[in-house]
Design a protein around this motif. Structure first.
Motif, PDB file in Angstrom:
ATOM      1  N   TRP A   5     -17.232  73.357  85.246  1.00  0.00           N
ATOM      2  CA  TRP A   5     -18.201  72.666  86.072  1.00  0.00           C
ATOM      3  C   TRP A   5     -18.101  71.125  85.736  1.00  0.00           C
ATOM      4  O   TRP A   5     -18.557  70.565  86.348  1.00  0.00           O
ATOM      5  N   LEU A   6     -17.785  70.755  84.523  1.00  0.00           N
ATOM      6  CA  LEU A   6     -17.650  69.518  84.197  1.00  0.00           C
ATOM      7  C   LEU A   6     -16.877  68.735  85.136  1.00  0.00           C
ATOM      8  O   LEU A   6     -17.130  67.335  85.284  1.00  0.00           O
ATOM      9  N   VAL A   7     -15.802  69.156  85.335  1.00  0.00           N
ATOM     10  CA  VAL A   7     -14.703  68.726  85.978  1.00  0.00           C
ATOM     11  C   VAL A   7     -15.226  68.409  87.356  1.00  0.00           C
ATOM     12  O   VAL A   7     -15.252  67.466  88.109  1.00  0.00           O
ATOM     13  N   ILE A   9     -18.519  68.255  88.174  1.00  0.00           N
ATOM     14  CA  ILE A   9     -19.470  67.307  88.298  1.00  0.00           C
ATOM     15  C   ILE A   9     -18.930  66.057  88.137  1.00  0.00           C
ATOM     16  O   ILE A   9     -19.319  64.951  88.870  1.00  0.00           O
ATOM     17  N   ALA A  10     -17.888  65.793  87.355  1.00  0.00           N
ATOM     18  CA  ALA A  10     -17.331  64.282  87.405  1.00  0.00           C
ATOM     19  C   ALA A  10     -16.678  64.070  88.665  1.00  0.00           C
ATOM     20  O   ALA A  10     -16.769  63.034  89.231  1.00  0.00           O
ATOM     21  N   ALA A  11     -16.071  64.950  89.445  1.00  0.00           N
ATOM     22  CA  ALA A  11     -15.462  64.594  90.590  1.00  0.00           C
ATOM     23  C   ALA A  11     -16.760  64.383  91.779  1.00  0.00           C
ATOM     24  O   ALA A  11     -16.663  63.450  92.716  1.00  0.00           O
ATOM     25  N   LEU A  13     -19.707  62.912  90.732  1.00  0.00           N
ATOM     26  CA  LEU A  13     -20.154  61.642  90.620  1.00  0.00           C
ATOM     27  C   LEU A  13     -19.260  60.608  91.028  1.00  0.00           C
ATOM     28  O   LEU A  13     -19.738  59.481  91.388  1.00  0.00           O
ATOM     29  N   VAL A  14     -18.147  60.634  91.237  1.00  0.00           N
ATOM     30  CA  VAL A  14     -16.919  59.704  91.457  1.00  0.00           C
ATOM     31  C   VAL A  14     -16.751  59.576  92.870  1.00  0.00           C
ATOM     32  O   VAL A  14     -17.003  58.724  93.476  1.00  0.00           O
ATOM     33  N   ALA A 192     -26.098  69.554  88.069  1.00  0.00           N
ATOM     34  CA  ALA A 192     -24.706  69.861  88.592  1.00  0.00           C
ATOM     35  C   ALA A 192     -24.691  70.471  90.095  1.00  0.00           C
ATOM     36  O   ALA A 192     -23.859  70.029  90.749  1.00  0.00           O
ATOM     37  N   SER A 195     -24.788  67.279  92.238  1.00  0.00           N
ATOM     38  CA  SER A 195     -23.750  66.339  92.178  1.00  0.00           C
ATOM     39  C   SER A 195     -22.426  66.947  92.889  1.00  0.00           C
ATOM     40  O   SER A 195     -21.765  66.360  93.746  1.00  0.00           O
TER      41      SER A 195
END
Length: 730
Positions: A5-7, A9-11, A13-14, A192, A195
């Motif tokens: 999930w962190l991956v 979320i990072a995608a 946001l970017v 999450a 995003s």
């Protein structure tokens, strides 16, 4: 799982943030609608670039200083790169003076085909020059400027509304769940979901246009559903842990997933299918909303099935149980102690809204069901008999917005309050007898004030402006559109204009509504059958959802069309409802109402299965006890979920766009009606009246459900004494 999930979320946001640079203005009509074909044909015959309009008022229009000032400014604008033509009262024939004789209209046409970025630069330069005119009032606007104002306002409203909603939501969640960590889990799932939804919308922009309005609605929908599903999972986990405090955490999470997870999955599929039902309407705006909404719902469901259990597994020691001594629980205990001192319910009683309503309804099911149904139908009458649906234009902007003020002044002082013309495009020689006969026939139609052919058309074609009586979107205008289309001249004819667009939209929705309804009916029936094994409960759920929707639309008409309470809600009624709002609400209300129906029915079904496997007290029918016990156990989470998602949708009301306010207000009203009178009163009353018929299904379907969809049997619990109706627990 949390790492995955962190991956994502990072995608999100970017890449997801870039969606705001790719937003477009989605039309409410598909390209093959007749009014759209007419608009493109007019553009071929009379090519015209984007327009910037200005009204200069507050001074004598023939004051020499004002004349010199306007002439100097318009001369400057004519020299600008990207400007095709400038018309004003002094420099071109046919200049227009307002009805107050103290205002004039300036019309600036830009070059056709300018890229969006370049067009916006020219618009800004033109607007800046016009605002330098020395007059008490200078209003500048136009279609493209109004669209830009709408987009900027939508983004600002979304940022402000979501920020406030999330802050209030965190407070509500902490108080509801009794701790900061527990309250942060649903909020983490919501953030999450949003995003990653933005990432999905970014991908969607490569396939279709996505508007600012779509982003507003879809992101708030994702927040609300993610919080709902997380609340359900956390509540069930606390129940499982309280029932078996010595069980390993992995086993408790597995039990939670087997029960609440199953409910979340069915809820998510029901709402996502409702979103796809919206896609059946085939209009660009609704199509983008449908796909974006389905993405948000599926991601909220995925978060409820994966991210929330993972967060529970990591933080379970800091998640208080339903009876832990937090400040909130201490307050509840103080209330219970006060009740006991006054002869109220004894220890262990925790008053709850839905349980008290259900006990009342089960005590008198017939009168309650009749009164609730009659009340909801009465609320629906304004929508059924008086709704006025129109396309949103500059009037959807705040009353203080310059583009809206310009629109209102032009309509009042330069159009005489008359309806916009119906545009009739004739592909034939206008000098021929058939076209002349056709124009004469147009003049004789009921409701036509005048017709006016447009000059300067070189092709063998004619563009005729037909001015109807009444308002642009009024019944007379729509009747004239249909009458012109019903004529059968010996040459091709296209009918466009604002009234024609409204007719096309209504006809398109009416034609495709059965398809969307069939999608929602079938999916709802199948999913509720999978959950309950009954064919009666899905039909009852659809009936209750329809009553909720109709009552909500009736209240919406009273507030937003009639303007009752508009000052309190911070908007000025424009006398109509945006024509997309009822369609969106049809899907959203059905979807969210189904959420709470599934929440309740899942627990009621568990109680029914448990009580039919063992001996039930003779005085209490199994169905009635199952309904009351199921509402007792699921009522708090339904109330908390409705409160939380209500906070989210009330965030819509903090913005200034009327169309967005309509959605937020209507969803808040729908939640209030659904969770109190529908789920709290009508549902238990109808289930009490139907008795064991609630669980009926044909024998083949019943065997199919038992073989493939029935959950595994759990160990039976001891049968408690019947719960008195007047002292029903929460």
């Amino acid at each position: 799982m949390l790492g995955a999930w962190l991956v994502l979320i990072a995608a999100g946001l970017v890449l997801g943030g870039q969606v705001f640079d790719r937003l477009t203005t989605s039309g409410s009509l598909r390209p093959d609608a007749e009014s759209q074909l007419a608009e493109r044909r007019v553009d071929q015959l009379l090519p015209e670039g984007p327009l910037v309009l200005a009204v200069v008022g507050g001074r004598d229009v023939f004051d020499k200083a004002l004349v010199d000032d306007i002439t100097a400014v318009t001369s400057e604008i004519r020299e600008m790169d990207g400007v095709a033509e400038v018309d004003d009262l002094y420099g071109a024939a046919g200049g227009r003076i307002g009805a107050d004789n103290r205002s004039s209209l300036i019309r600036v046409e830009l070059e056709r085909g300018l890229p969006d970025e370049r067009r916006e630069q020219v618009e800004d330069a033109v607007a800046g020059a016009l605002h330098r005119i020395d007059a008490p009032e200078v209003l500048v606007g136009g279609e493209k400027l109004a669209e830009r104002a709408f987009a900027e306002q939508a983004i600002a409203d979304a940022a402000f509304g979501e920020s406030v909603a999330i802050a209030v939501l965190l407070v509500v969640l902490v108080l509801t769940l009794g701790g900061f960590v527990a309250g942060a889990i649903p909020l983490a799932a919501a953030l999450a979901t949003v995003s990653v939804t933005l990432l999905g919308l970014f991908g969607l922009t490569t396939l279709t246009g996505v508007s600012e309005f779509t982003v507003n609605v879809v992101t708030l929908l994702g927040i609300g559903l993610a919080v709902d599903y997380a609340l359900l999972v956390i509540a069930r986990f606390r129940d499982e842990r309280e029932a078996d405090p010595d069980a390993p955490i992995a086993e408790l999470v597995a039990r939670t997933a087997a029960t609440a997870g199953r409910t979340v999955l069915i809820c998510g599929l029901a709402v996502a299918t409702a979103m796809l039902g919206l896609y059946a309407f085939a209009e660009p705006l609704l199509g983008a909303m449908a796909l974006g909404g389905a993405v948000a719902v599926l991601l909220a469901t995925l978060a409820g099935l994966t991210a929330v259990p993972a967060l529970i597994a990591v933080t379970h020691r800091r998640i208080p149980g339903p009876h832990d001594a937090t400040r909130v629980i201490a307050l509840r205990r103080a209330v219970a102690a006060r009740l006991r001192r006054h002869g109220g319910p004894g220890p262990g009683f925790r008053p709850g809204l839905l349980a008290r309503l259900a006990a009342f309804a089960q005590g008198r099911p017939g009168p309650v069901a009749l009164a609730v149904a009659a009340g909801l139908l009465a609320l629906s009458l304004p929508f059924v008999f008086a709704v006025n649906l129109e396309n949103s234009d500059a009037r959807a902007l705040p009353a203080s917005a310059e583009a809206r003020r310009l629109h209102e002044v032009v309509q009042r002082d330069f159009s005489g309050g008359q309806a916009d013309p119906i545009v009739v495009v004739v592909d034939a020689d206008p000098a021929g007898a058939p076209v002349r006969d056709f124009m004469n026939a147009l003049l004789t139609l009921d409701g036509v004030l005048r017709i006016e052919p447009r000059p300067d058309i070189t092709a063998p074609a004619a563009v005729i402006d037909v001015t109807p009586e009444g308002e642009t979107a009024g019944p007379t205008s729509r009747d004239v559109v249909r009458a012109v289309r019903a004529m059968n001249p010996p040459f091709p004819v296209l009918v466009g204009g604002g009234a024609a667009e409204l007719v096309d939209y209504r006809d398109s929705v009416a034609d495709r509504f059965p398809i969307a309804l069939l999608v929602i009916l079938l999916s709802t029936t199948v999913l509720l059958f999978v959950l309950t094994g009954s064919l009666v409960l899905p039909l009852k759920a659809l009936l209750m959802n329809a009553l909720t929707l109709l009552a909500t639309l009736g209240v919406l008409v009273v507030v937003f069309q009639w303007g009752v309470g508009d000052a309190l809600l911070g908007f000025d009624s424009w006398g109509a409802i945006d024509l997309t709002t009822p369609v969106l609400l049809f899907v959203f209300v059905f979807g969210l109402s189904m959420d709470y129906e599934v929440f309740l029915l899942a627990r009621i079904k568990e109680e029914w299965d448990g009580r039919t496997r063992r001996r039930t007290p003779r005085r209490t029918p199994a169905n009635d006890h199952a309904v009351r016990a199921g509402i007792e156990k699921s009522g708090p989470v339904v109330t908390a979920a409705a409160l939380c998602i209500g906070v989210v949708f009330l965030g819509f009301l903090l913005g200034d766009l009327v169309a967005v306010k309509e959605i937020g207000f209507a969803m808040a009203v729908a939640l209030l009606l659904d969770v109190t009178v529908v789920r709290g009163l009508l549902l238990p009353a109808l289930m009490n009246l139907l008795g064991e018929w609630n669980w009926w299904a044909p024998a083949p379907l019943r065997r199919l459900h038992e073989r493939w969809f029935a959950p595994p049997a759990r160990s039976p619990e001891p049968v408690a004494a019947p719960i008195p109706a007047a002292r029903a627990p929460v």
